[in-house]
Scaffold this motif. Structure first.
Motif, mmCIF file in Angstrom:
data_model
loop_
_atom_site.group_PDB
_atom_site.id
_atom_site.type_symbol
_atom_site.label_atom_id
_atom_site.label_comp_id
_atom_site.label_asym_id
_atom_site.label_seq_id
_atom_site.Cartn_x
_atom_site.Cartn_y
_atom_site.Cartn_z
ATOM 1 N N ALA A 178 0.791 -1.231 0.000
ATOM 2 C CA ALA A 178 0.000 0.000 0.000
ATOM 3 C C ALA A 178 0.826 1.285 0.000
ATOM 4 N N PRO A 179 1.941 1.390 0.748
ATOM 5 C CA PRO A 179 2.685 2.659 0.752
ATOM 6 C C PRO A 179 3.278 3.031 -0.600
ATOM 7 N N PHE A 180 3.346 2.086 -1.536
ATOM 8 C CA PHE A 180 4.059 2.319 -2.789
ATOM 9 C C PHE A 180 3.141 2.345 -4.008
ATOM 10 N N LEU A 181 1.829 2.180 -3.807
ATOM 11 C CA LEU A 181 0.880 2.118 -4.917
ATOM 12 C C LEU A 181 0.037 3.376 -4.995
ATOM 13 N N GLY A 182 -0.358 3.731 -6.223
ATOM 14 C CA GLY A 182 -1.306 4.807 -6.414
ATOM 15 C C GLY A 182 -2.719 4.343 -6.102
#
Length: 282
Positions: A178-182
């Motif tokens: 989640a921290p790395f996805l748009g």
């Protein structure tokens, strides 16, 4: 100063600017874990970061610290994202390019596995890492993606997620990615795993999904009894109507004064009055 309200505001403004946590962290030269702690209300940004953070989010420092989206919005996101200084290593092109001719010159065919790539990821430029991943993307799995997520470019990671989303999705892996996805690929993952989500996972996803998606998650868990402590953690991210629905589902006796104090800033006055009445002053 309400740390949780400030965290929820940072999360909302970050998503409005279409930053991932990792991208905002890179711009501020901090870890994505630090950004995650801000958004979950576990800590506040260092005072020296406030001018740059408020500028990136398009809000005044005063409005940011009030937890209310009040100041005048500034220009949008920068034209390009900077990479953290400690990752800016340079290598000769001859060391970066792996061509078919190079492979043909070897008497033995050399192969590289996901395990090798994961081990090398912290030391490779993103272009080299993405080139290696290209050769193995047909074999990828969720645990490999989670391990590589901090090192891959956002576009490459989202493309790989799109290729494996057709299979089963472990809700815990969504939290790792989640921290790395748009917003769009994350929403797709969440939709794909709706039946496997629990309250703990939903609480972890709060800083990353918008209120419409969160409302859908709340409705998905309608038949389960929410824990009062978890609902208190969700409160800064929920619309008041969804929060009221959840609070009314909490089993009798689970809601104590500590939970009420945490929920009070986010509840309608009428509902708060109704919840306080059963308690006796001592």
């Amino acid at each position: 100063m309400d740390v949780r309200k400030i965290g929820a505001l940072i999360s909302e403004l970050r998503r409005n600017k279409d930053y991932t946590q990792g991208e905002l962290a890179n711009l501020l030269k901090v870890s994505h874990q630090a950004v995650s702690k801000w958004e979950r209300g576990e800590s506040l940004p260092d005072i020296g970061l406030l001018p740059e953070l408020s500028s990136l989010l398009g809000i005044t420092i005063d409005a940011l610290l009030s937890g209310e989206a009040a100041g005048k919005e500034r220009d949008g996101r920068p034209a390009s994202l900077e990479v953290a200084a400690d990752s800016e290593e340079h290598y000769p092109e001859s060391q970066l390019e792996l061509t078919a001719d190079d492979a043909a010159d070897n008497s033995e065919q050399r192969t590289i596995s996901w395990e090798h790539i994961i081990t090398l990821a912290p030391f490779l430029p993103s272009e080299t890492l993405e080139m290696l991943v290209e050769t193995l993307e047909g074999e990828t799995d969720w645990s490999s993606l989670s391990a590589l997520a901090p090192f891959l470019g956002r576009a490459s990671l989202e493309r790989l997620v799109g290729k494996v989303i057709t299979g089963s999705v472990d809700a815990r892996q969504i939290l790792a990615l989640a921290p790395f996805l748009g917003k769009e690929p994350l929403d797709q993952l969440v939709d794909h795993a709706l039946d496997n989500l629990d309250w703990e996972v939903i609480q972890g996803l709060c800083p990353f999904v918008d209120r419409a998606t969160l409302s859908k998650l709340v409705q998905q868990e309608a038949l389960h009894n929410p824990d009062a402590g978890v609902i208190a953690g969700l409160a800064p991210f929920l619309d008041r109507s969804d929060l009221a629905i959840l609070v009314k589902r909490i089993q009798s006796g689970q809601l104590d004064p500590k939970h009420l104090s945490a929920l009070a800033p986010f509840l309608p006055q009428e509902l708060l009055h109704e919840l306080v009445l059963p308690f006796k002053a001592v």
